[in-house]
Design a protein around this motif. Structure first.
Motif, PDB file in Angstrom:
ATOM      1  N   ALA A 173       0.476  -1.002  -0.415  1.00  0.00           N
ATOM      2  CA  ALA A 173      -0.262  -0.204  -0.256  1.00  0.00           C
ATOM      3  C   ALA A 173       1.136   1.590  -0.220  1.00  0.00           C
ATOM      4  N   PHE A 174       2.075   1.592   0.834  1.00  0.00           N
ATOM      5  CA  PHE A 174       2.804   2.401   0.668  1.00  0.00           C
ATOM      6  C   PHE A 174       3.649   2.599  -0.378  1.00  0.00           C
ATOM      7  N   GLU A 175       3.935   1.410  -1.007  1.00  0.00           N
ATOM      8  CA  GLU A 175       4.395   1.396  -2.088  1.00  0.00           C
ATOM      9  C   GLU A 175       4.351   1.969  -3.116  1.00  0.00           C
ATOM     10  N   GLU A 176       2.715   2.339  -3.146  1.00  0.00           N
ATOM     11  CA  GLU A 176       1.335   2.044  -4.800  1.00  0.00           C
ATOM     12  C   GLU A 176       1.868   3.668  -4.406  1.00  0.00           C
ATOM     13  N   ASP A 177       1.422   3.964  -2.828  1.00  0.00           N
ATOM     14  CA  ASP A 177       1.038   5.634  -2.882  1.00  0.00           C
ATOM     15  C   ASP A 177       2.114   5.918  -3.192  1.00  0.00           C
ATOM     16  N   ASN A 178       3.376   5.681  -2.530  1.00  0.00           N
ATOM     17  CA  ASN A 178       4.850   6.297  -3.559  1.00  0.00           C
ATOM     18  C   ASN A 178       4.894   6.545  -5.024  1.00  0.00           C
ATOM     19  N   SER A 179       4.140   5.751  -5.482  1.00  0.00           N
ATOM     20  CA  SER A 179       4.172   5.287  -6.831  1.00  0.00           C
ATOM     21  C   SER A 179       3.276   6.590  -7.773  1.00  0.00           C
ATOM     22  N   LEU A 180       2.095   6.418  -6.792  1.00  0.00           N
ATOM     23  CA  LEU A 180       1.388   7.277  -6.906  1.00  0.00           C
ATOM     24  C   LEU A 180       1.352   8.905  -7.108  1.00  0.00           C
ATOM     25  N   GLU A 181       2.701   9.361  -6.252  1.00  0.00           N
ATOM     26  CA  GLU A 181       2.893  10.682  -6.066  1.00  0.00           C
ATOM     27  C   GLU A 181       4.423  10.944  -6.902  1.00  0.00           C
ATOM     28  N   ASN A 182       4.307   9.834  -7.128  1.00  0.00           N
ATOM     29  CA  ASN A 182       6.209   9.860  -8.129  1.00  0.00           C
ATOM     30  C   ASN A 182       5.332  10.364  -9.378  1.00  0.00           C
TER      31      ASN A 182
END
Length: 240
Positions: free
Chosen positions: A231-240
């Motif tokens: 979930a954190f990796e998906e959030d980080n990818s969306l922010e980038n």
């Protein structure tokens, strides 16, 4: 992701103390049974089960026969610094977040443990001594306010606080109120009241399927960590 099932119907009213407390224990049981991140290791699971088992066993030591049927007091269970508004002279003007107000047994009335600004799991040794000094002052002031009240109560809240502190009820019921802090409060403040040679074998009496629950929760925690990391990796990818 599994959720904890309800314990009682929201319209149910308790007439005596023990059924209410036993249902509070069920909330703790359901957390261990159903919450995927309720334990962090096998030892942690066993520790929690042992604490719950021993807390149940010593229930009669903290509920006196003369208080089983009350009295029951309206209690602010979420009363802390950020919910109290004062003026420049420190006079209380407002109290907010009243949605957790409920009527509870007199034995569950507890003084303010945050008077010294310490978290519940830090109240040991010198910090516990500091709290005791602050509470003595608080009890004295509260007692003076009670004497000056235009509508005095038949039971002194200050004396009730003193008794609950002296008997350790404050720690027993504070542990029950915290789903995540029960073990720490039990270990620091309740277990020392009893024999120090109690073994970990008590954990096996938590329930006949305790071993199955331990294995399931350890597996769930590993899966929970994977999902949380994803979930954190998906959030980080969306922010980038």
């Amino acid at each position: 992701m599994a959720s904890c099932p309800p314990v009682v119907n929201r319209n149910y009213t308790y007439g005596t103390v023990e059924p209410y407390i036993l249902d509070l224990f069920k909330y703790h049981d359901n957390r261990i049974r159903h919450q995927p991140n309720s334990v962090i290791s096998r030892d942690d699971a066993v520790d929690q089960m042992e604490a719950l088992t021993l807390m149940r066993a010593c229930l009669p030591d903290f509920v006196t026969p003369d208080s089983r049927s009350g009295p029951f007091y309206v209690t602010l269970t979420d009363l802390h610094q950020s919910n109290i508004f004062v003026d420049d002279d420190w006079h209380i003007k407002s109290i907010i977040d009243l949605e957790w107000v409920c009527s509870r047994p007199i034995g569950m009335l507890r003084p303010l443990l945050w008077l010294t600004g310490q978290a519940i799991d830090c109240l040991v040794n010198e910090k516990l001594t500091d709290l005791k000094i602050a509470l003595d002052k608080f009890f004295f002031i509260l007692e003076e306010e009670e004497k000056q009240s235009l509508h005095p109560c038949s039971i002194s809240v200050a004396n009730t606080f003193r008794e609950n502190w002296a008997t350790g009820r404050i720690w027993y019921f504070r542990a029950l109120d915290s789903l995540t802090g029960l073990y720490g409060v039990f270990l620091n403040h309740i277990e020392p009241m009893f024999a120090s040679d109690i073994t970990r074998a008590a954990a096996r009496y938590w329930h006949p399927d305790a071993e199955d629950i331990v294995r399931t929760r350890i597996k769930d925690k590993l899966e929970y960590d994977v999902r949380l990391r994803q979930a954190f990796e998906e959030d980080n990818s969306l922010e980038n």
